[in-house]
Design an enzyme around this catalytic site. Structure first.
Site, PDB file in Angstrom:
ATOM      1  N   HIS A 183      59.915  23.415   4.701  1.00 33.30           N
ATOM      2  CA  HIS A 183      58.846  22.507   6.470  1.00 33.30           C
ATOM      3  C   HIS A 183      59.640  21.929   6.773  1.00 33.30           C
ATOM      4  O   HIS A 183      58.709  21.151   6.978  1.00 33.30           O
ATOM      5  CB  HIS A 183      57.742  21.557   4.971  1.00 33.30           C
ATOM      6  CG  HIS A 183      57.831  20.418   4.913  1.00 33.30           C
ATOM      7  ND1 HIS A 183      58.234  19.505   5.045  1.00 33.30           N
ATOM      8  CD2 HIS A 183      56.961  20.083   3.598  1.00 33.30           C
ATOM      9  CE1 HIS A 183      58.199  18.431   4.413  1.00 33.30           C
ATOM     10  NE2 HIS A 183      57.918  18.651   3.223  1.00 33.30           N
ATOM     11  N   HIS A 231      56.181   9.575  -1.247  1.00 36.79           N
ATOM     12  CA  HIS A 231      55.392   9.458   0.782  1.00 36.79           C
ATOM     13  C   HIS A 231      54.196   9.671   1.301  1.00 36.79           C
ATOM     14  O   HIS A 231      53.685  10.172   2.189  1.00 36.79           O
ATOM     15  CB  HIS A 231      56.645   9.941   1.678  1.00 36.79           C
ATOM     16  CG  HIS A 231      56.493  11.506   1.078  1.00 36.79           C
ATOM     17  ND1 HIS A 231      56.266  13.163   2.325  1.00 36.79           N
ATOM     18  CD2 HIS A 231      56.449  12.275  -0.017  1.00 36.79           C
ATOM     19  CE1 HIS A 231      56.497  13.788   1.719  1.00 36.79           C
ATOM     20  NE2 HIS A 231      56.695  13.421   0.482  1.00 36.79           N
ATOM     21  N   TYR A 251      67.519  12.948   3.199  1.00 36.86           N
ATOM     22  CA  TYR A 251      66.251  12.648   2.738  1.00 36.86           C
ATOM     23  C   TYR A 251      65.464  11.360   3.307  1.00 36.86           C
ATOM     24  O   TYR A 251      64.148  11.936   3.704  1.00 36.86           O
ATOM     25  CB  TYR A 251      66.262  12.837   1.669  1.00 36.86           C
ATOM     26  CG  TYR A 251      65.058  13.093   0.947  1.00 36.86           C
ATOM     27  CD1 TYR A 251      65.189  14.047   0.600  1.00 36.86           C
ATOM     28  CD2 TYR A 251      64.451  12.537   0.270  1.00 36.86           C
ATOM     29  CE1 TYR A 251      63.446  15.077  -0.268  1.00 36.86           C
ATOM     30  CE2 TYR A 251      63.179  12.700   0.042  1.00 36.86           C
ATOM     31  CZ  TYR A 251      62.687  14.215  -0.368  1.00 36.86           C
ATOM     32  OH  TYR A 251      61.410  14.240  -1.154  1.00 36.86           O
ATOM     33  N   HIS A 310      64.122  15.248  -6.573  1.00 34.21           N
ATOM     34  CA  HIS A 310      65.402  16.728  -5.796  1.00 34.21           C
ATOM     35  C   HIS A 310      66.409  15.872  -5.963  1.00 34.21           C
ATOM     36  O   HIS A 310      66.424  15.147  -5.982  1.00 34.21           O
ATOM     37  CB  HIS A 310      64.566  16.461  -3.931  1.00 34.21           C
ATOM     38  CG  HIS A 310      63.258  17.177  -3.903  1.00 34.21           C
ATOM     39  ND1 HIS A 310      63.072  18.579  -4.142  1.00 34.21           N
ATOM     40  CD2 HIS A 310      62.108  16.586  -2.894  1.00 34.21           C
ATOM     41  CE1 HIS A 310      61.992  18.955  -3.799  1.00 34.21           C
ATOM     42  NE2 HIS A 310      60.948  17.174  -2.872  1.00 34.21           N
ATOM     43  N   GLU A 359      52.831  16.749  -3.743  1.00 32.17           N
ATOM     44  CA  GLU A 359      52.822  18.020  -2.623  1.00 32.17           C
ATOM     45  C   GLU A 359      53.261  19.656  -3.558  1.00 32.17           C
ATOM     46  O   GLU A 359      53.788  18.813  -4.298  1.00 32.17           O
ATOM     47  CB  GLU A 359      54.053  17.371  -2.263  1.00 32.17           C
ATOM     48  CG  GLU A 359      54.019  17.810  -0.890  1.00 32.17           C
ATOM     49  CD  GLU A 359      54.825  17.320   0.225  1.00 32.17           C
ATOM     50  OE1 GLU A 359      55.094  16.270  -0.111  1.00 32.17           O
ATOM     51  OE2 GLU A 359      55.002  18.042   1.497  1.00 32.17           O
ATOM     52  N   HIS A 377      53.157  13.622  -8.063  1.00 34.00           N
ATOM     53  CA  HIS A 377      53.291  13.525  -7.042  1.00 34.00           C
ATOM     54  C   HIS A 377      52.586  15.219  -6.727  1.00 34.00           C
ATOM     55  O   HIS A 377      53.440  16.145  -7.429  1.00 34.00           O
ATOM     56  CB  HIS A 377      54.622  13.640  -6.449  1.00 34.00           C
ATOM     57  CG  HIS A 377      54.481  14.039  -4.916  1.00 34.00           C
ATOM     58  ND1 HIS A 377      53.590  13.365  -3.915  1.00 34.00           N
ATOM     59  CD2 HIS A 377      55.585  14.377  -3.920  1.00 34.00           C
ATOM     60  CE1 HIS A 377      53.922  13.536  -2.701  1.00 34.00           C
ATOM     61  NE2 HIS A 377      54.891  14.268  -2.504  1.00 34.00           N
ATOM     62  N   ASP A 399      55.256  20.960  -3.728  1.00 38.85           N
ATOM     63  CA  ASP A 399      56.980  21.618  -4.117  1.00 38.85           C
ATOM     64  C   ASP A 399      57.267  21.124  -5.708  1.00 38.85           C
ATOM     65  O   ASP A 399      57.928  21.164  -5.965  1.00 38.85           O
ATOM     66  CB  ASP A 399      57.988  20.967  -3.282  1.00 38.85           C
ATOM     67  CG  ASP A 399      57.969  19.771  -2.789  1.00 38.85           C
ATOM     68  OD1 ASP A 399      56.713  19.464  -3.074  1.00 38.85           O
ATOM     69  OD2 ASP A 399      58.796  18.941  -2.524  1.00 38.85           O
ATOM     70  N   ASP A 429      59.367  11.283  -5.296  1.00 42.59           N
ATOM     71  CA  ASP A 429      60.391  11.773  -3.980  1.00 42.59           C
ATOM     72  C   ASP A 429      61.954  10.628  -4.089  1.00 42.59           C
ATOM     73  O   ASP A 429      63.328  11.535  -3.268  1.00 42.59           O
ATOM     74  CB  ASP A 429      59.426  12.046  -2.898  1.00 42.59           C
ATOM     75  CG  ASP A 429      58.982  13.818  -2.610  1.00 42.59           C
ATOM     76  OD1 ASP A 429      59.556  14.840  -3.610  1.00 42.59           O
ATOM     77  OD2 ASP A 429      58.300  13.400  -2.183  1.00 42.59           O
TER      78      ASP A 429
HETATM   79 FE1  FEO Z   1      56.968  15.228  -1.747  1.00 45.12          FE
HETATM   80 FE2  FEO Z   1      59.396  16.525  -2.846  1.00 45.12          FE
HETATM   81  O1  FEO Z   1      57.141  16.729  -2.401  1.00 45.12           O
END
Ligand code: FEO
Length: 402
Positions: free
Chosen positions: A24, A145, A192, A225, A80, A78, A82, A164
């Protein structure tokens, strides 16, 4: 595709996205991973899922250990996409009636991602869930976040599933900090932080204090991640780095960020850089068209001074300069010295417009800026050098110890 045991009966079952290069708008030159974890206890529990297109990896890794239908609980730290993209199909596979534990905001988000009848169970900060031999404590980390973000903490093992936070966009077959180069992985963690967590730096500091106050014993940090931090040194480096990055104390480092049409603004930038460097300040010349905006932000994170140069085009900023200023402003860097410069043809609004942006970011503007019509000659280049010297002096003063 096999799972990787991270400690007894707890497995990494995530996905490796080797070929992604744009996340993104964030450049991920070395790909990334979407980490998910399976805990084999009386209640088999899956923590997070993966990006929708890579769900086959998640399912294959889980299936090496158990029939996925044996999963009792899913935790969504989370929402999001991903980490939640594969959720609906995972629930279809394991049984839609099984509970998905998430924060109150997570429940709201997931209901608006899927518009389906998932069994979403909101948990509160500090609430504990028994898995049988183990228990998980949920720690709300709102706005780290996203509004829904939370951590899950395995109380006895001291394993923190940190969503994250503490992550890095880095694809590798290796899963742990002691298996990869320390400096390389810290660079990815810094990038990051600079591009994802920086706007929430005050909340990161609060969270770190809270972790201290709670006396959380942390034996492992499992972010969503990149690699898992399992060495004492890695965990401590990571926590200390988050503290340092969040405090945003200015360093003796300056960036001269610019774009140029006919090399006039570039000549000014070079003169400024030379003068700053001669004063013993670490300095970088950054042509916006040669750098990705997310790499520029990694450099901004620990720089004490940011100078921005732009030609004027159609009475405005050069588009690449607008882009980096917009991106930077959104990430809310603090405690910077700022200055503007630029060459123009006839109207010359760029310097004023840059200053406006720097003011909005609350940078300390130490000079009204240098604007010059057409090609800078000797006298104007020496003014640029003076500006560089002023920035260097101001930075020395700002970073003086004691
Ligand atoms: Fe906030 Fe890895 O997504």
């Amino acid at each position: 595709m096999k799972p990787i045991e991270i400690t007894k009966d707890i497995y990494w079952v995530g996905a490796i996205d080797w070929n992604i290069r744009d996340f993104h708008g964030y450049s991920v030159y070395e790909g990334t991973t979407y980490n998910a974890f399976l805990i084999l206890d009386e209640k088999v529990t899956l923590i997070d899922t993966v990006k929708e297109k890579l769900k086959y990896q998640l399912v294959e890794r889980i299936s090496h250990l158990i029939d996925p239908k044996r999963i009792d609980y899913v935790i969504s730290n989370h929402t999001e996409m991903d980490h939640s993209g594969a959720l609906e199909e995972v629930m279809e596979l394991i049984g839609r009636e099984k509970p998905v534990y998430c924060s109150q905001m997570g429940k709201k988000n997931l209901s608006m991602h899927f518009y389906s009848n998932l069994n979403l169970v909101a948990v509160k900060d500090g609430e504990e869930l028994s898995l049988g031999k183990r228990k998980i404590r949920f720690i709300e980390t709102r706005m780290l976040h996203w509004p829904d973000s939370m951590f899950s903490y395995l109380v006895d093992e001291g394993i923190l599933f940190s969503s994250d936070a503490f992550g890095q966009h880095y694809a590798s077959y290796e899963r742990f900090d002691d298996q990869v180069d320390e400096f390389m992985i810290m660079f990815h963690a810094k990038k990051y932080y600079a591009n994802i967590l920086l706007p929430y730096a005050p909340l990161v500091l609060k969270l770190l204090n809270r972790i201290d106050e709670m006396g959380l014993k942390i034996s492992m940090i499992c972010p969503d991640h990149g690699i898992i931090w399992r060495t004492k040194k890695g965990i401590s480096n990571m926590l200390n780095a988050y503290k340092e990055w969040s405090e945003q104390k200015p360093k003796r480092k300056a960036l001269v960020i610019y774009d140029t049409m006919w090399h006039s603004t570039e000549k000014m930038a070079e003169a400024i850089v030379e003068a700053i460097g001669e004063e013993g300040i670490s300095v970088k010349l950054i042509n916006i068209r040669k750098w990705h905006r997310s790499d520029i932000m990694t450099e901004v994170l620990d720089s004490g001074a940011i100078l921005i140069g732009s030609p004027t085009i159609n009475n405005g900023l050069f588009p690449t300069v607008s882009d980096i200023l917009t991106y930077m402003k959104g990430l809310r860097p603090k405690n910077k010295i700022g200055a503007a410069f630029g060459s123009y043809g006839w109207s010359g609004e760029a310097v004023k417009l840059i200053n406006k942006e720097l003011e909005e970011m609350k940078f300390e503007i130490i000079d009204p800026g240098i604007r010059f019509q057409f090609v800078p000659e000797k006298e104007i280049l020496s003014k640029c050098r003076e500006l560089g010297k002023r920035v260097a002096d101001a930075l020395k003063e700002k970073t003086k110890e004691g």
